[in-house]
Design a protein around this motif. Structure first.
Motif, PDB file in Angstrom:
ATOM      1  N   THR A   1     -38.323  19.812 -99.929  1.00 44.86           N
ATOM      2  CA  THR A   1     -39.010  18.732-100.647  1.00 44.86           C
ATOM      3  C   THR A   1     -38.175  17.458-100.590  1.00 44.86           C
ATOM      4  OG1 THR A   1     -40.109  20.334-102.072  1.00 44.86           O
ATOM      5  CG2 THR A   1     -40.023  18.083-102.873  1.00 44.86           C
TER       6      THR A   1
ATOM      7  N   GLY B   1     -46.975  19.656-106.583  1.00 43.82           N
ATOM      8  CA  GLY B   1     -46.074  18.710-105.935  1.00 43.82           C
ATOM      9  C   GLY B   1     -46.714  18.025-104.745  1.00 43.82           C
ATOM     10  N   ARG B   2     -47.439  18.813-103.926  1.00 45.63           N
ATOM     11  CA  ARG B   2     -47.968  18.197-102.705  1.00 45.63           C
ATOM     12  C   ARG B   2     -49.141  17.264-102.990  1.00 45.63           C
ATOM     13  NH1 ARG B   2     -52.331  21.298-101.856  1.00 45.63           N
ATOM     14  NH2 ARG B   2     -52.184  23.273-102.967  1.00 45.63           N
TER      15      ARG B   2
ATOM     16  N   LYS C   1     -42.666  13.740-113.188  1.00 44.20           N
ATOM     17  CA  LYS C   1     -43.493  14.791-112.584  1.00 44.20           C
ATOM     18  C   LYS C   1     -42.758  16.105-112.784  1.00 44.20           C
ATOM     19  CE  LYS C   1     -45.310  17.570-109.520  1.00 44.20           C
ATOM     20  NZ  LYS C   1     -44.781  18.796-110.151  1.00 44.20           N
ATOM     21  N   PRO C   2     -43.116  16.869-113.838  1.00 46.17           N
ATOM     22  CA  PRO C   2     -42.448  18.159-114.061  1.00 46.17           C
ATOM     23  C   PRO C   2     -42.909  19.190-113.024  1.00 46.17           C
ATOM     24  CG  PRO C   2     -43.688  17.428-116.016  1.00 46.17           C
ATOM     25  CD  PRO C   2     -44.129  16.581-114.857  1.00 46.17           C
TER      26      PRO C   2
ATOM     27  N   GLN D   1     -40.811  33.550-106.663  1.00 43.27           N
ATOM     28  CA  GLN D   1     -39.354  33.502-106.609  1.00 43.27           C
ATOM     29  C   GLN D   1     -38.767  34.916-106.566  1.00 43.27           C
ATOM     30  OE1 GLN D   1     -38.078  30.403-106.343  1.00 43.27           O
ATOM     31  NE2 GLN D   1     -36.026  31.191-106.050  1.00 43.27           N
TER      32      GLN D   1
ATOM     33  N   TRP E   1     -37.856  23.640-112.154  1.00 46.06           N
ATOM     34  CA  TRP E   1     -38.250  24.545-113.225  1.00 46.06           C
ATOM     35  C   TRP E   1     -37.094  25.271-113.892  1.00 46.06           C
ATOM     36  CZ3 TRP E   1     -36.327  28.896-111.063  1.00 46.06           C
ATOM     37  CH2 TRP E   1     -36.385  29.009-109.674  1.00 46.06           C
TER      38      TRP E   1
ATOM     39  N   TYR F   1     -41.399  10.153 -97.247  1.00 47.56           N
ATOM     40  CA  TYR F   1     -42.367   9.328 -97.993  1.00 47.56           C
ATOM     41  C   TYR F   1     -41.817   7.913 -98.179  1.00 47.56           C
ATOM     42  CZ  TYR F   1     -44.399  13.819 -99.658  1.00 47.56           C
ATOM     43  OH  TYR F   1     -44.945  15.068 -99.765  1.00 47.56           O
TER      44      TYR F   1
ATOM     45  N   GLY G   1     -29.253  21.646-104.738  1.00 51.24           N
ATOM     46  CA  GLY G   1     -28.754  23.016-104.826  1.00 51.24           C
ATOM     47  C   GLY G   1     -27.637  23.300-103.836  1.00 51.24           C
TER      48      GLY G   1
ATOM     49  N   SER H   1     -35.695  21.615-104.004  1.00 52.97           N
ATOM     50  CA  SER H   1     -35.338  22.232-102.725  1.00 52.97           C
ATOM     51  C   SER H   1     -35.059  21.177-101.650  1.00 52.97           C
ATOM     52  CB  SER H   1     -36.485  23.125-102.259  1.00 52.97           C
ATOM     53  OG  SER H   1     -37.622  22.341-101.988  1.00 52.97           O
TER      54      SER H   1
ATOM     55  N   ILE I   1     -38.853  13.536-110.303  1.00 50.03           N
ATOM     56  CA  ILE I   1     -39.476  14.831-109.981  1.00 50.03           C
ATOM     57  C   ILE I   1     -38.493  15.942-110.370  1.00 50.03           C
ATOM     58  CG2 ILE I   1     -40.500  16.242-108.152  1.00 50.03           C
ATOM     59  CD1 ILE I   1     -41.191  13.659-106.685  1.00 50.03           C
ATOM     60  N   ILE I   2     -38.959  16.834-111.231  1.00 49.26           N
ATOM     61  CA  ILE I   2     -38.066  17.754-111.949  1.00 49.26           C
ATOM     62  C   ILE I   2     -38.379  19.201-111.563  1.00 49.26           C
ATOM     63  CG2 ILE I   2     -37.301  18.395-114.304  1.00 49.26           C
ATOM     64  CD1 ILE I   2     -36.880  15.378-113.582  1.00 49.26           C
TER      65      ILE I   2
ATOM     66  N   GLY J   1     -46.954  14.782-106.625  1.00 51.48           N
ATOM     67  CA  GLY J   1     -45.596  14.435-106.194  1.00 51.48           C
ATOM     68  C   GLY J   1     -45.650  13.562-104.948  1.00 51.48           C
TER      69      GLY J   1
ATOM     70  N   PHE K   1     -31.161  31.291-105.016  1.00 52.08           N
ATOM     71  CA  PHE K   1     -31.634  30.836-106.318  1.00 52.08           C
ATOM     72  C   PHE K   1     -32.164  32.021-107.118  1.00 52.08           C
ATOM     73  CE2 PHE K   1     -33.393  27.330-109.005  1.00 52.08           C
ATOM     74  CZ  PHE K   1     -32.221  26.612-109.044  1.00 52.08           C
TER      75      PHE K   1
END
Ligand code: TXE
Length: 494
Positions: free
Chosen positions: A245, A221-222, A188-189, A346, A164, A252, A266, A242, A161-162, A225, A400
């Motif tokens: 997530t 994502g939700r 999963k971009p 953002q 941006w 999960y 981060g 983040s 999972i990537i 992902g 960020f």
């Protein structure tokens, strides 16, 4: 870099993007799409498939089938190497096209994007391609009547999972070692920067990667992902993004098959400047670049500037001068130093951090506001806030964005204590001409990466990974391979 070539590429329409499942481009099973907004002008650039849970399940099934089939996992290392080397060559051959597409999607200034995205991705894929037939198993030092062998086996299906900010670079950090070791991958971009990575995945197939070994599913994502995270058929999850997530991914895993989860989350990295730094002017320029390039959207960004009290005012003035000299604007102009913030969400969050910082007593030295609003894009002036106390929001939470918080210190002990006063531990720096002090900082500041008299730029030969709530496990270097293999012991009675 040739401006006219960039201008020609930016004028091209961007087709709608589909998933890559089992070697085929397929739309979402319910036909859903996501609008992709370019941060350059706030306009819709194209659409991607808004993946459903069923789409993600199809991708995982394909990856599992490819893994069990052995078309990649059982290939001779030399054959895998050939494909990955070709893939790196194709990324390089298409570098400008990939970089421009990525910039239209995520807003990073082209100078940085070209180097850090296709440039770095090709180098990473090549690094692991070259390494894969030089990684040996082990023979254990057992008694003479037994033989203990340690095999390194691929884990199976890897979910990646990537985020941006650098989709190709970070994507390659996961894909390179995962594929080199014979795994299948479901990628999963991020919703807000998927295009260049999807195109890079296509090039892998063009290079000869068998269908199903690499699947890529776009969407929320939700939705997709979460399906990836909860799958009983995914063996390892690797993630950059983040903390929130990251926590969900661990949950999960706990609720499904207890898959291994590796997180890069981060930080709030301290950049510590002592009065005895060898070149304070250079330090100021590097400090500015270390927080403001890519609009501060860099996991290792030096977002906390800790300055020894006697030089505080002069050094802040030098960093402000460097910040004000950086041209913010159209990220596809080669003379732009800082491009667009990735999304309106953002940008709004960044401005909220500035409001909170001033409400908590900080003073804005430069920036603090949105600029170039008439373009429709999301641009923010590089921002420096002084008077940030140890517990202030700006000292504790990752922005960020292009926002630097400044705090003075009096002694080495206070610098270390401030540096270690957050839940994070990803990167840091100390600027000093004193060798003993430099080594003390390396040992005492809790981070995964510590720079001395520089900031950023560590290449693929060294790991990057966090401690504390910056995550676990490392990307880059041969150490990253550990995430993508299982150790299997063979105990043989002779
Ligand atoms: O991250 P998310 P966002 C930090 C940075 C930033 C903040 C929010 O502080 O301001 O995160 O950014 C997928 N199950 N970093 O919201 O949501 C999502 O689709 C599974 C730091 O973009 O973590 C995307 O592909 N996946 C950073 C990826 O997670 C889920 C880089 C990252 O998105 C999911 C980016 C779910 N429930 C942000 N929800 C760094 N370390 O460099 C989302 N995703």
């Amino acid at each position: 870099m040739d401006q006219s070539k960039i201008d020609a590429l930016r004028a091209l329409p961007v087709p709608a993007f589909h998933h890559l499942i089992d070697g085929k481009h397929v739309p979402a099973s319910d036909g859903g799409t996501l609008d992709i907004i370019s941060p350059i002008d706030g306009q819709v650039l194209t659409t991607t498939a808004a993946g459903t849970a069923a789409d993600m399940e199809a991708a995982i099934t394909s990856a599992r089938a490819a893994f069990e089939d052995g078309c990649w996992s059982s290939q001779a290392p030399a054959a895998r190497k050939k494909v990955l080397m070709k893939w790196a060559d194709l990324i390089e051959a298409n570098a400008l096209e990939l970089a421009v597409l990525g910039v239209r999607d995520n807003g990073t200034e082209i100078g940085m994007a070209l180097k850090a995205e296709p440039g770095s991705a090709a180098a990473t894929i090549r690094y692991y391609a070259e390494a894969l037939d030089k990684i040996y198993g082990e023979i254990a030092p057992t008694a003479g009547d037994v033989l203990g062998l340690i095999h390194k086996e691929p884990v199976g299906v890897v979910g990646a999972i990537i985020p941006w900010n650098f989709p190709m670079m970070i994507g390659a950090w996961k894909l390179g070692p995962a594929l080199a070791m014979g795994n299948s991958v479901v990628l999963k971009p991020s919703e807000t920067a998927s295009l260049s990575l999807m195109r890079m995945a296509d090039l892998a197939l063009e290079a000869g990667l068998p269908p199903g070994v690499l699947n890529a599913v776009t969407g929320e994502g939700r939705v997709v992902g979460e399906t990836l995270g909860l799958s009983m058929d995914v063996d390892v999850l690797v993630f950059t993004g983040s903390g929130g997530t990251g926590r969900r991914l661990m949950d999960y895993a706990a609720r499904s098959n207890m898959k291994r989860v590796y997180l890069e989350l981060g930080g709030k990295s301290p950049n510590i400047v002592f009065a005895d730094a060898p070149n304070l002017d250079e330090a100021a320029k590097v400090a500015a670049a270390g927080i403001f390039r890519n609009s501060g959207q860099v996991c290792v960004a030096g977002s906390r500037l800790l300055i020894e009290a006697p030089i505080h005012d002069d050094f802040v003035a030098a960093v402000a001068k460097a910040a004000e000299a950086m041209r913010v604007g159209d990220p596809l102009r080669i003379d732009t130093h800082i491009g667009a913030v990735n999304s309106e969400v953002q940008l709004t969050a960044n401005l909220g951090f500035v409001d909170t910082a001033t409400a908590e007593g900080g003073q804005i030295v430069t920036g603090g506001h949105r600029i170039l609003q008439e373009t429709g894009g999301y641009y923010m002036a590089p921002t420096i806030v002084t008077g940030v106390t140890r517990d202030a929001t700006l000292a504790q939470k990752e922005v960020f964005g292009p926002v630097l918080g400044v705090t003075p210190f009096a002694t080495d002990d206070e610098a270390i204590s401030l540096a270690n006063s957050t839940v994070y531990g990803l990167a840091g720096a100390a600027w000093t001409a004193n060798l003993s002090r430099a080594h003390r900082m390396i040992k005492s500041v809790r981070t995964g990466v510590m720079h001395i008299n520089t900031y950023g730029g560590a290449d693929g030969t060294v790991p990057v990974g966090g401690v504390g709530q910056s995550g676990n496990g490392s990307d880059k270097s041969l150490h990253a391979i550990e995430k993508y293999v299982n150790l299997k012991t063979a105990w043989i009675k002779l």
